[in-house]
Design an enzyme around this catalytic site. Sequence first.
Site, mmCIF file in Angstrom:
data_model
loop_
_atom_site.group_PDB
_atom_site.id
_atom_site.type_symbol
_atom_site.label_atom_id
_atom_site.label_comp_id
_atom_site.label_asym_id
_atom_site.label_seq_id
_atom_site.Cartn_x
_atom_site.Cartn_y
_atom_site.Cartn_z
ATOM 1 N N ARG A 58 -5.934 -3.689 -14.253
ATOM 2 C CA ARG A 58 -7.092 -3.074 -14.878
ATOM 3 C C ARG A 58 -6.760 -1.666 -15.339
ATOM 4 O O ARG A 58 -5.846 -1.026 -14.818
ATOM 5 C CB ARG A 58 -8.263 -3.012 -13.886
ATOM 6 C CG ARG A 58 -8.713 -4.385 -13.432
ATOM 7 C CD ARG A 58 -9.939 -4.305 -12.558
ATOM 8 N NE ARG A 58 -9.727 -3.429 -11.414
ATOM 9 C CZ ARG A 58 -10.674 -2.664 -10.875
ATOM 10 N NH1 ARG A 58 -11.886 -2.675 -11.398
ATOM 11 N NH2 ARG A 58 -10.422 -1.916 -9.831
ATOM 12 N N LYS A 84 -1.373 -6.556 -0.486
ATOM 13 C CA LYS A 84 -1.811 -7.195 -1.739
ATOM 14 C C LYS A 84 -0.726 -8.149 -2.215
ATOM 15 O O LYS A 84 0.390 -7.720 -2.520
ATOM 16 C CB LYS A 84 -2.075 -6.095 -2.772
ATOM 17 C CG LYS A 84 -2.525 -6.583 -4.141
ATOM 18 C CD LYS A 84 -3.079 -5.412 -4.938
ATOM 19 C CE LYS A 84 -3.323 -5.717 -6.392
ATOM 20 N NZ LYS A 84 -3.953 -4.592 -7.104
ATOM 21 N N ARG A 120 -11.521 1.967 -1.937
ATOM 22 C CA ARG A 120 -10.560 2.343 -0.894
ATOM 23 C C ARG A 120 -11.283 2.378 0.444
ATOM 24 O O ARG A 120 -12.467 2.670 0.478
ATOM 25 C CB ARG A 120 -9.992 3.747 -1.167
ATOM 26 C CG ARG A 120 -9.189 3.866 -2.437
ATOM 27 C CD ARG A 120 -7.800 3.256 -2.268
ATOM 28 N NE ARG A 120 -7.063 3.277 -3.515
ATOM 29 C CZ ARG A 120 -7.100 2.322 -4.447
ATOM 30 N NH1 ARG A 120 -7.874 1.267 -4.263
ATOM 31 N NH2 ARG A 120 -6.403 2.414 -5.551
#
Length: 266
Positions: free
Chosen positions: A64, A129, A264
């Site tokens: 993104r 991730k 976050r």
Amino acid sequence: MRANTADPFNADVIAAALDKPARFRLEIIDRCESTNTLLLDAVQQGAPSGSVAVCEAQTAGRGRRGRGWLSAPADSLTFSLLWRFPPGLPAPAGLSLAAGVAVARALEGLGAAGIGLKWPNDILADGAKLGGILVETVTAGGCHIAVIGIGLNLRLPRAIAEALEIRAGSLDSVMPHAPSRNLLLAALLNALLSLLDEFERAGFAVLADEWLARNVHAGQLVRILAEGAAPVEGRSVGVDADGALLLDTEAGLRRIVSGDVSLRPA
Ligand code: ATP
């Protein structure tokens, strides 16, 4: 670049593992900048719904807001799916989250343990991730068209781990017997197809509980960062029917729309 002789993409193997092969048009590409860019261009040329571009070496993979997605031939799976929504349907709100549910379903179906989702578009396991989703939409002739890009780390080469500021992970640590990339891709496409059919009928609302069940920040204090705006802190208490994040803040319940924000831990 090292040649991928161990686990090459094979259109016949992929097609044989698809539940509904006629719904897809698959293109295997050796090298491209970004499969999302490729399919966004293909939209203009009238490429049909179900077009899939899978690429061995993506040289400028995108996340993104101009961020990059790093991948390595053989160790990654990077592909995009073009989907044309029927005329008259509203903009596909929550599609990034819905795609996350499809990825989680597929990985879990293949035996992956501990798959979690981070709002709005990350695939995690054990806080690392291991995948990202980039949904880009355009409209043409009154129809919404989405290009859903997915990048997954099957293994994590040291060069990628060291290049990233965040902690990355890979499928080989959550799946004792990682499937071939052909079978992984087919499982993901099968899951995306059935999910997109559900999404078309009823929107993200019917998938929200499944997303929330995998929300890695459920009930936690988080901070929302947006360029040019003060951070917003609150407790992650849910998502709404459009996939917006619901935050319980000191000023009351806030609805955070994805797009220009990052989440976050607080
Ligand atoms: P954030 O989690 O900060 O909100 P984002 O959702 O905006 O990030 P994405 O668009 O999902 O980010 O993906 C881009 C980001 O993912 C990069 O900025 C980088 O930190 C990270 N990234 C890039 N390549 C990989 C990879 N192979 N594995 C894990 N993470 C990666």
